[in-house]
Every structure is written in C-alpha cells, then in structure tokens.
Design a protein around this motif. Sequence first.
Motif, mmCIF file in Angstrom:
data_model
loop_
_atom_site.group_PDB
_atom_site.id
_atom_site.type_symbol
_atom_site.label_atom_id
_atom_site.label_comp_id
_atom_site.label_asym_id
_atom_site.label_seq_id
_atom_site.Cartn_x
_atom_site.Cartn_y
_atom_site.Cartn_z
ATOM 1 N N THR A 1 0.751 -1.171 0.185
ATOM 2 C CA THR A 1 -0.179 -0.092 0.127
ATOM 3 C C THR A 1 0.878 1.336 -0.015
ATOM 4 O OG1 THR A 1 -1.764 -1.081 1.304
ATOM 5 C CG2 THR A 1 -1.742 1.338 1.306
ATOM 6 N N GLN B 1 -7.154 0.493 -0.787
ATOM 7 C CA GLN B 1 -7.549 -0.941 -0.211
ATOM 8 C C GLN B 1 -8.797 -0.911 0.843
ATOM 9 O OE1 GLN B 1 -4.187 -2.208 2.233
ATOM 10 N NE2 GLN B 1 -4.923 -4.476 2.300
ATOM 11 N N ASP C 1 -5.588 -1.646 -5.300
ATOM 12 C CA ASP C 1 -5.025 -2.239 -3.887
ATOM 13 C C ASP C 1 -5.989 -3.142 -3.296
ATOM 14 O OD1 ASP C 1 -3.453 -2.601 -1.675
ATOM 15 O OD2 ASP C 1 -3.369 -0.526 -1.149
HETATM 16 MG MG MG Z 1 -1.878 -2.542 2.042
#
Ligand code: MG
Length: 242
Positions: A48, A89, A169
């Motif tokens: 990330t 994410q 992500d």
């Molecule tokens: Mg991550």
Amino acid sequence: AALAGVVEYRNVTFAYPGAESPVLSNISFTARPGQTIAIIGSTGAGKTSLLSLLPRLYDPAEGQVLLDGVPVDRLDRAEITKRVALVPQRPYLFSGSIGHNLRFGKTEATDQELWDALRVAQGESFVREKKNGLDSRISQGGTNVSGGQRQRLCIARALVTKPRVYLFDDSFSALDVATDARLRAALKRTTSDATVIIVAQRISTITEADQILVLDNGRIVDRGTHEELLETSPTYQEIVES
Ligand code: MG
Ligand code: M5T
C-alpha cells in the motif's frame, strides 16, 4: 506519446513521517501502457505504501517516482488525478446515490458511462436489481452494500474517469474467484492500452501479469512472470503454498 501513462519508480526509499526506519528501500521498476504489473508480499511488506507514492499521498525520501518521464512532484496534483486512479484497499462510499458515488471523479459523466463502467466492474446486475437503479441510496460508509459490491462500485468509479494508470490495492479480495476472473478479463479488454498495477493476496489474480514484483520487508526481492518466479523465487513459492 506524451500522455501515455508510463510509470517509473527509480531507487525509491520512503519512511513515514516521524518513523525511524524506511518501509520501502531502493524500489525500482517500470510499468508501461498495456502492461499489468502485480505486487505481492506478506502483510506489512509495503504494498500500500508503494502505491501511495504515485498519487503523492506521500513523497519519497530518496529516489524518484516518474509519470511519463516527469517526476510527480513537478506535476500539478489535478494533472495526476486526471491520469492516475487509485482504488484504495479500504474503498470509501459516502452517503448519497450510487450514481453520485460513481461520479466522484467525473461529475459530468452520463448515465451511459456509469452503466458501461458497472458492466466492466461486474456490478451491473446488482445495481439493476435495485428498485431505483443508479438513484438507489448508499448509506454513510457504504454499510448497506456488501464488501464485494463495495469493491465493484469503487472499481467502476475508477473506470468512469478513464485514467491512463490504474492502481488496484487488493481490490478483488472480497470477490469470489469466478467474479474476480470475469472482472479482470473485462478490465483487460477495456483498459488494454492503460497501465495497470495490481496489489493482490490471491495468486490466481496475478498469474497472468506481465511482471510480478515480490515485496518483502520493503524491498523487491524477486521479479518475473508467475512461471519464472515458481522456478526462481523461494519467497514467491512460500506465498503460493500459503
Ligand atoms: Mg496494504
Ligand atoms: C508497510 C507501516 C505499516 C507497515 C509498513 C499505510 C501505513 C503503513 N505504515 C505506517 O506506518 N503508516 C501508514 O499509514 O508501513 O505497510 P503497508 O504498506 O500498509 O503494507 P501492505 O500494504 O503490504 O500490507 P497489507 O496488510 O495491506 O497486505 O509496517 O505499519
């Protein structure tokens, strides 16, 4: 072409503000239009963090991140937003209609553009099944849609902006394997000249990537195709077997 969407990380080292040690060390890779680059690695490896440097959520301590050959810190933020879509994410939906949420990056998008994006993102049928279609309400934080529906809406939101570069992500993790595969096949067709960088947990999501970067403790320890890494990378083999 000048606005092709070539992404290059050049010897990038990054530490979070106030942190002592870097979470990314000496990261170098290039992602070109038409390519899919995958990033895999255990939790906390820095995936990330790596993605966050392209849209300049943070700037690296050393090295450079370039978009079409220009260091991103020399580009206008609006210019980066226009060319790069990050599906985070933990994708965020805000209270308002589905249409309102999908138009987040492009307020002037037509309903047709929204349906086209939903079709690619495998979200068309569940939105059609709702009584009010695009006008259906989403509650604050998207608590009235499932995790997989939320992921598909956020992927559709990115598609609506027609960026040159997509950053996903872990965007397919809440989907079942079949939906994941259909979505990626549709994505590949519609984004065939875009640059795609995918962070994934599931190996099946990335086996067809042009290049896979194996991230471990903030470093790229191995890189190659799925077949190459199966032969050469113990770290990759561990991930495959886990
Ligand atoms: Mg991550
Ligand atoms: C890498 C730390 C995190 C970890 C390392 C996002 C974030 C991360 N970290 C911070 O200190 N502050 C932050 O805002 O950085 O974390 P990551 O990049 O989130 O790792 P990942 O994406 O590979 O992990 P995961 O769990 O999503 O697979 O030490 O504490």
